[in-house]
Design a protein around this motif. Structure first.
Motif, PDB file in Angstrom:
ATOM      1  N   ALA A   1       0.839  -1.205   0.000  1.00 19.59           N
ATOM      2  CA  ALA A   1       0.000   0.000   0.000  1.00 19.59           C
ATOM      3  C   ALA A   1       0.870   1.250   0.000  1.00 19.59           C
ATOM      4  O   ALA A   1       0.579   2.219  -0.710  1.00 19.59           O
ATOM      5  N   HIS A   2       1.934   1.229   0.771  1.00 21.53           N
ATOM      6  CA  HIS A   2       2.862   2.359   0.806  1.00 21.53           C
ATOM      7  C   HIS A   2       3.510   2.551  -0.562  1.00 21.53           C
ATOM      8  O   HIS A   2       3.597   3.676  -1.072  1.00 21.53           O
ATOM      9  N   ASP A   3       3.960   1.469  -1.177  1.00 24.23           N
ATOM     10  CA  ASP A   3       4.600   1.550  -2.494  1.00 24.23           C
ATOM     11  C   ASP A   3       3.644   2.024  -3.575  1.00 24.23           C
ATOM     12  O   ASP A   3       4.069   2.659  -4.548  1.00 24.23           O
ATOM     13  N   LEU A   4       2.354   1.713  -3.438  1.00 23.07           N
ATOM     14  CA  LEU A   4       1.358   2.133  -4.423  1.00 23.07           C
ATOM     15  C   LEU A   4       0.861   3.555  -4.191  1.00 23.07           C
ATOM     16  O   LEU A   4       0.031   4.050  -4.936  1.00 23.07           O
ATOM     17  N   GLY A   5       1.365   4.204  -3.145  1.00 17.01           N
ATOM     18  CA  GLY A   5       1.030   5.595  -2.903  1.00 17.01           C
ATOM     19  C   GLY A   5      -0.147   5.820  -1.986  1.00 17.01           C
ATOM     20  O   GLY A   5      -0.671   6.930  -1.917  1.00 17.01           O
ATOM     21  N   PHE A   6      -0.584   4.804  -1.283  1.00 17.47           N
ATOM     22  CA  PHE A   6      -1.674   4.989  -0.332  1.00 17.47           C
ATOM     23  C   PHE A   6      -1.199   5.633   0.969  1.00 17.47           C
ATOM     24  O   PHE A   6      -1.983   5.892   1.861  1.00 17.47           O
ATOM     25  N   GLY A   7       0.079   5.837   1.079  1.00 20.22           N
ATOM     26  CA  GLY A   7       0.632   6.443   2.274  1.00 20.22           C
ATOM     27  C   GLY A   7       0.918   5.417   3.340  1.00 20.22           C
ATOM     28  O   GLY A   7       0.762   4.218   3.147  1.00 20.22           O
ATOM     29  N   ASP A   8       1.339   5.933   4.474  1.00 18.32           N
ATOM     30  CA  ASP A   8       1.669   5.068   5.604  1.00 18.32           C
ATOM     31  C   ASP A   8       0.903   5.546   6.830  1.00 18.32           C
ATOM     32  O   ASP A   8       1.406   5.519   7.936  1.00 18.32           O
ATOM     33  N   GLY A   9      -0.337   5.964   6.581  1.00 18.07           N
ATOM     34  CA  GLY A   9      -1.143   6.513   7.656  1.00 18.07           C
ATOM     35  C   GLY A   9      -1.738   5.468   8.559  1.00 18.07           C
ATOM     36  O   GLY A   9      -1.582   4.259   8.363  1.00 18.07           O
ATOM     37  N   VAL A  10      -2.444   5.969   9.541  1.00 21.13           N
ATOM     38  CA  VAL A  10      -3.060   5.102  10.546  1.00 21.13           C
ATOM     39  C   VAL A  10      -4.101   4.188   9.915  1.00 21.13           C
ATOM     40  O   VAL A  10      -4.209   3.009  10.282  1.00 21.13           O
ATOM     41  N   ALA A  11      -4.851   4.681   8.936  1.00 22.99           N
ATOM     42  CA  ALA A  11      -5.908   3.863   8.312  1.00 22.99           C
ATOM     43  C   ALA A  11      -5.334   2.627   7.637  1.00 22.99           C
ATOM     44  O   ALA A  11      -5.891   1.523   7.746  1.00 22.99           O
ATOM     45  N   VAL A  12      -4.216   2.789   6.939  1.00 25.47           N
ATOM     46  CA  VAL A  12      -3.585   1.652   6.265  1.00 25.47           C
ATOM     47  C   VAL A  12      -3.079   0.653   7.300  1.00 25.47           C
ATOM     48  O   VAL A  12      -3.287  -0.562   7.164  1.00 25.47           O
ATOM     49  N   LYS A  13      -2.439   1.157   8.338  1.00 31.43           N
ATOM     50  CA  LYS A  13      -1.908   0.266   9.379  1.00 31.43           C
ATOM     51  C   LYS A  13      -3.028  -0.469  10.099  1.00 31.43           C
ATOM     52  O   LYS A  13      -2.939  -1.680  10.326  1.00 31.43           O
ATOM     53  N   VAL A  14      -4.079   0.251  10.456  1.00 28.96           N
ATOM     54  CA  VAL A  14      -5.195  -0.381  11.174  1.00 28.96           C
ATOM     55  C   VAL A  14      -5.874  -1.420  10.293  1.00 28.96           C
ATOM     56  O   VAL A  14      -6.225  -2.502  10.764  1.00 28.96           O
ATOM     57  N   THR A  15      -6.037  -1.116   9.007  1.00 32.33           N
ATOM     58  CA  THR A  15      -6.673  -2.072   8.099  1.00 32.33           C
ATOM     59  C   THR A  15      -5.838  -3.339   7.959  1.00 32.33           C
ATOM     60  O   THR A  15      -6.358  -4.457   8.102  1.00 32.33           O
ATOM     61  N   CYS A  16      -4.553  -3.173   7.683  1.00 31.10           N
ATOM     62  CA  CYS A  16      -3.696  -4.339   7.452  1.00 31.10           C
ATOM     63  C   CYS A  16      -3.481  -5.149   8.720  1.00 31.10           C
ATOM     64  O   CYS A  16      -3.757  -6.353   8.756  1.00 31.10           O
ATOM     65  N   TYR A  17      -2.982  -4.493   9.750  1.00 28.86           N
ATOM     66  CA  TYR A  17      -2.686  -5.215  10.990  1.00 28.86           C
ATOM     67  C   TYR A  17      -3.957  -5.611  11.730  1.00 28.86           C
ATOM     68  O   TYR A  17      -4.002  -6.638  12.397  1.00 28.86           O
ATOM     69  N   GLY A  18      -5.009  -4.797  11.600  1.00 27.59           N
ATOM     70  CA  GLY A  18      -6.280  -5.137  12.229  1.00 27.59           C
ATOM     71  C   GLY A  18      -6.868  -6.408  11.648  1.00 27.59           C
ATOM     72  O   GLY A  18      -7.385  -7.257  12.379  1.00 27.59           O
ATOM     73  N   ALA A  19      -6.788  -6.556  10.323  1.00 28.90           N
ATOM     74  CA  ALA A  19      -7.286  -7.782   9.690  1.00 28.90           C
ATOM     75  C   ALA A  19      -6.488  -8.988  10.180  1.00 28.90           C
ATOM     76  O   ALA A  19      -7.056 -10.059  10.437  1.00 28.90           O
TER      77      ALA A  19
END
Length: 110
Positions: free
Chosen positions: A77-95
């Protein structure tokens, strides 16, 4: 130099990659199939799941690759430009945590 918590996060990531890439294929094709254990009859599978060591092995084969996949997805997600924000982290690690918790709960109930 500032202290980092990254080694704590990298340990399950690396372990998950190892389990997914090396342990599971070797376990299936190098141990279970030659010994005639796979395909497993229901009775053998149930006995394995009810054994505490079997539960630990099953938990590891789900939890470690789940954590590995979560980290890979976050980096992608970071490499595709979605950033490294809290939403990406919560989605990935939360799942991953939901899958790990569901696995633990299922193994506790068995």
């Amino acid at each position: 130099m500032a202290r980092s918590n990254k080694p704590i996060l990298w340990l399950p990531f690396a372990a998950g990659g190892l389990v997914a890439a090396l342990i599971i294929p070797v376990l299936i094709t190098g141990v279970l199939m030659p010994l005639g254990i796979l395909p497993l009859p229901y009775e053998k599978m149930a006995a394995f799941v009810h054994n505490p060591l079997g539960k630990l092995i099953l938990f590891g084969t789900v939890a470690l690759p789940a954590w590995h996949a979560a980290h890979r997805l976050r980096m992608t997600a970071h490499d595709l430009g979605f950033g490294d924000g809290v939403a990406v982290k919560v989605t990935c690690y939360g799942a991953a945590w939901v899958l790990i918790a569901a696995t633990a709960w299922a193994l506790i109930l068995v």
